[in-house]
Enzyme design. Structure first.
Site, PDB file in Angstrom:
ATOM      1  N   HIS A 364      38.967  82.462  32.719  1.00 32.08           N
ATOM      2  CA  HIS A 364      39.856  81.316  32.529  1.00 32.08           C
ATOM      3  C   HIS A 364      41.173  81.522  33.229  1.00 32.08           C
ATOM      4  CE1 HIS A 364      37.172  81.589  28.945  1.00 32.08           C
ATOM      5  NE2 HIS A 364      36.683  80.689  29.743  1.00 32.08           N
ATOM      6  N   CYS A 677      30.453  68.114  42.320  1.00 31.01           N
ATOM      7  CA  CYS A 677      31.759  68.649  41.929  1.00 31.01           C
ATOM      8  C   CYS A 677      31.788  70.165  41.776  1.00 31.01           C
ATOM      9  CB  CYS A 677      32.262  67.979  40.649  1.00 31.01           C
ATOM     10  SG  CYS A 677      31.233  68.327  39.222  1.00 31.01           S
TER      11      CYS A 677
HETATM   12  C1  PEP Z   1      29.537  73.348  37.967  1.00 30.44           C
HETATM   13  O1  PEP Z   1      28.767  73.970  37.233  1.00 30.44           O
HETATM   14  O2  PEP Z   1      29.349  73.197  39.194  1.00 30.44           O
HETATM   15  C2  PEP Z   1      30.758  72.746  37.420  1.00 30.44           C
HETATM   16  C3  PEP Z   1      31.516  71.951  38.148  1.00 30.44           C
HETATM   17  O3  PEP Z   1      31.100  73.073  36.149  1.00 30.44           O
HETATM   18  P1  PEP Z   1      31.758  74.476  35.741  1.00 30.44           P
HETATM   19  O4  PEP Z   1      32.088  75.212  37.000  1.00 30.44           O
HETATM   20  O5  PEP Z   1      32.939  74.148  34.926  1.00 30.44           O
HETATM   21  O6  PEP Z   1      30.649  75.106  34.974  1.00 30.44           O
END
Ligand code: PEP
Ligand code: MG
Length: 748
Positions: A364, A677
């Site tokens: 984090h 994303c």
């Molecule tokens: C992902 O898994 O690509 C994502 C955007 O979520 P996180 O990185 O928060 O798991």
């Protein structure tokens, strides 16, 4: 306990050593006198001091008894010979027959073949290896336990003297400590380059008085300080707000603080002539060396506990609190063993960079550093031992490299790099209001990922069209207790206001896996990434999910609202999650609150299973966002937190791209808006491939938007597609080399 002889003798010797420190002599003279004094006091023919010349090499820096011509000539690598073995292990070597000992290395220039017995102890200061102190005798005998102990005490004083710069004034290789340039190779926590000055999160305690005259007084001091320490740990334990885990850690602290063995050993050190502070450090170093050999992770964690306690005790003794009165330098670069996200947020943007000894890319703190756009290097081992407050430091977040006290030439070329990056950013700023349109007229929507209020100013600056992923869990992670609904509603409302009408896709809580809330009971799961996380928690224990949905609806206060559920693996989960939203809308309306004028409910596609969900799912979802970070780890069965396997599979692997194309095709067939994303969206070559296979919405960290837009505006997508198709038809495992080669022909 050492014999009577060593008590008074060792005190006498320590006092004589202290006198050496008090004289105006040059560094080399001091070392020579020290070896002479030790050999004399211990009745050995030889005493030698080896100091580190660099991280891997030890150098004979002074000797009584070996050939003087070998001084500053004889060198050995860490682990080489008996001296190198002591240095590597941090533990003494005591043998009556050195030449017969495994690993013995004969150094003809020293004339040491005459000496049979060997005793070497590390010169170290709390995890910082400085060198090795050796005594040798002709007679074949093992040194007694008392003699080993006495030499360790002396080595402690030599270490403190080195720390105080006693040997630094002259002499090749003697000025190394905290003066020479040091390069640390870690890993990238957050890209970017920064130049600044070291600011230690936990300042080093400086012990100026390693030797003490009055043992009774020192024993009083240590008992009193341990008493204060015990009370403070007990007070911490009495706090009401502790959860089970915090309690367990503090119980371990209490056990150490009340350990009779610990206090007794420190009292013995004092009886031998050390000051209370030096005694604490001696035991701290010894415990470190012992525990570093232990493979058990739990026990090593306890080592941190003991370290923390020892540091507290040192602060109590020296009066050097956490606030040492030192001024934070301009352009501070935070250097720490590790740091929590909340503490990092507290420092905020005033930091130019962050360097950690521990940490992980998925931590984090790394997420916060990313949000604050602060370059961060992790795994810079031992930097907290080397760095001093105010030291010049260069942080290369792109390469995961740190230059501490850099040479001028390094600093100059580094500045060039920063200047070039700044120039590029200026160029990107000029594109801010232009669309991301390829040469052959394909328009791509670029959004940004966010998770903190601190991210929002980037929305305007970066030219993002909106927030494609708002990771709501960050707000939960940086607190010590569950946020209240009103607090969340206010925060979400501020996010929407800052977005000024641009869309924000709020992802509901994605906890579990590596994201463990400090105030929630952790689940001891064998595979947390595939465990009870994200929407699985939300659906099984819907209280928090519902509270979050209410906060979002209230924050929208009649404005459009976009909600996205993480880690949906099957149609049924989406139906259930969506039903929660509709129920809450209904409830809010019946309570007289405004409900969103437009509502979009989407799902993150992070597991391969969802790509094969029935058509009904694709029709029902208002939008789908590919969480490439998770999707990739499950596609290849390769843990995203495990560097070794993560790097094994390329995101541009042809099979993975084929799979992504399949998802594009399904969304096209159902008319569902699709975005991507994961972190790959912000990487140039990856972004190009994603767009070439049909993605039209990318969401990435704000700093990537400029470079990606600039790139997209200068390529012809049909050409990119042709490159990919050709590589595939030729059976390439990954299309990366082909794409990189092609890009190189495109010019700026
Ligand atoms: C992902 O898994 O690509 C994502 C955007 O979520 P996180 O990185 O928060 O798991
Ligand atoms: Mg994810």
């Amino acid at each position: 306990m050492p014999a009577e002889r060593s008590d008074s003798d060792s005190r006498k010797l320590l006092r004589r050593l202290r006198d050496v420190l008090g004289t105006k002599a040059k560094g080399q003279d001091r070392l020579d006198r020290i070896t002479h004094l030790i050999a004399d006091s211990m009745g050995t023919e030889v005493c030698s001091i080896y100091l580190f010349r660099d991280a891997e090499t030890l150098e004979l820096c002074a000797t009584q008894g070996l050939k003087k011509a070998a001084v500053h000539k004889t060198r050995m690598k860490l682990g080489e010979g008996l001296v190198g073995r002591v240095a590597r292990s941090g533990l003494p070597v005591n043998t009556p027959d050195a030449p017969g000992e495994k690993g013995f290395r004969y150094m003809p220039e020293t004339g040491e073949e005459l000496f049979s017995s060997f005793l070497g102890v590390p010169i170290q200061r709390v995890g910082e290896k400085l060198g090795v102190l050796v005594v040798q005798s002709k007679a074949s005998r093992a040194y007694s336990e008392d003699e080993v102990y006495a030499l360790e005490v002396v080595a402690m004083v030599v270490a403190e003297m080195a720390e105080l710069g006693a040997f630094a004034s002259d002499g090749a290789g003697l000025g190394a400590l905290h003066r020479q340039p040091v390069l640390f190779r870690g890993s990238t926590g957050q890209e970017g380059a920064a130049e600044g000055r070291v600011w230690l999160h936990e300042p080093r305690v400086v012990v100026t008085n390693p030797v003490a005259d009055d043992p009774l007084y020192e024993i009083d001091r240590i008992r009193e300080a341990v008493g204060v320490l015990r009370v403070s740990v007990d007070d911490l334990l009495a706090a009401e707000s502790l959860d089970k885990d915090q309690k367990a850690v503090l119980e371990a602290y209490r056990m150490f603080a009340h350990s009779r063995g610990w206090l007794r050993r420190m009292e013995e050190d004092i009886a031998s002539g050390l000051s209370a502070e030096a005694a604490v450090e001696k035991e701290q170093s010894a415990a470190r060396s012992r525990l570093e050999q232990v493979p058990d992770a739990y026990l090593r964690e306890r080592l941190h506990d003991l370290d923390d306690l020892s540091n507290r005790l040192l602060r109590i003794l020296t009066g050097q609190g956490k606030d040492t009165g030192a001024q934070m330098p301009e352009n501070p670069v935070l250097v720490a063993r590790n740091i929590g996200p909340a503490e990092l947020l507290e420092y905020g943007r005033k930091l130019k960079g962050v360097v950690l000894e521990e940490g992980s890319v998925g931590s984090h703190s790394a997420v916060v550093a990313r949000a604050l756009a602060i370059p961060m290097v992790i795994h810079a081992k031992t930097i907290t031992n080397e760095a001093l407050n105010g030291n010049p430091i260069l942080v290369d977040g792109d390469q995961g490299i740190v230059h501490l006290r850099p040479e001028d030439t390094v600093a100059r070329s580094f500045r060039d790099k920063i200047a070039m990056q700044a120039k590029a950013q200026e160029r990107y700023a000029s594109l801010r209001d232009l669309p991301a349109i390829t040469k052959d007229g394909v328009t791509i929507s670029l959004h940004m990922n966010a998770g903190l209020m601190a991210d929002l100013p980037s929305l305007v600056g970066s030219g993002a069209e909106g927030v494609g992923l708002f990771r709501t869990e960050l707000q939960f992670l940086i607190r010590n207790q569950m946020p209240r609904r009103d607090e969340l509603a206010q925060l979400y409302s501020r996010v929407m206001e800052a977005a000024k009408g641009r869309p924000v896709a709020f992802r509901t809580l994605d906890i579990g896996s590596d994201k463990v809330l400090p105030y929630m009971k952790p689940n001891d799961e064998p595979n947390p990434a595939m465990g009870w996380r994200a929407i699985r928690v939300g659906l099984d224990k819907p209280g928090v999910l519902r509270m979050q949905l209410q906060a979002l609806i209230r924050a929208a206060a009649g404005r459009p609202l976009s909600i996205m559920f993480p880690f949906i693996s099957e149609h049924g989960e989406f139906l259930e999650a969506r039903a929660h939203v509709l129920r809450e809308i209904h409830r809010e309306r019946s309570l007289g609150h405004d409900v969103p004028v437009k509502l979009e409910i989407g799902a993150m596609l992070e597991t391969p299973s969802l790509a094969y969900a029935p058509d009904a799912f694709f029709k029902l979802a208002d939008f789908i966002s590919i969480g490439g970070n998770d999707l990739k780890q499950f596609f290849f069965a390769a843990d995203r937190e495990n560097e070794r396997v993560r790097k094994r599979y390329d995101s541009l692997n042809a099979s993975f791209l084929t799979f992504l194309q399949f998802i594009v095709a399904r969304c096209t067939a159902s008319g569902t808006r699709l975005s991507f994303c994961g972190e790959d969206a912000g990487r140039p070559v990856e972004a190009l491939a994603l767009v070439a296979i049909g993605l039209r919405n990318l969401s990435m960290r704000p700093a990537s938007i400029g470079p990606i837009k600039a790139l997209l505006r200068r390529v012809d997508l049909s050409e990119v597609r042709a490159v990919i198709d050709k590589a595939r038809s030729e059976g390439a495992e990954t299309i990366r080399p082909a794409l990189v080669d092609w890009l190189a022909t495109q010019g700026e």
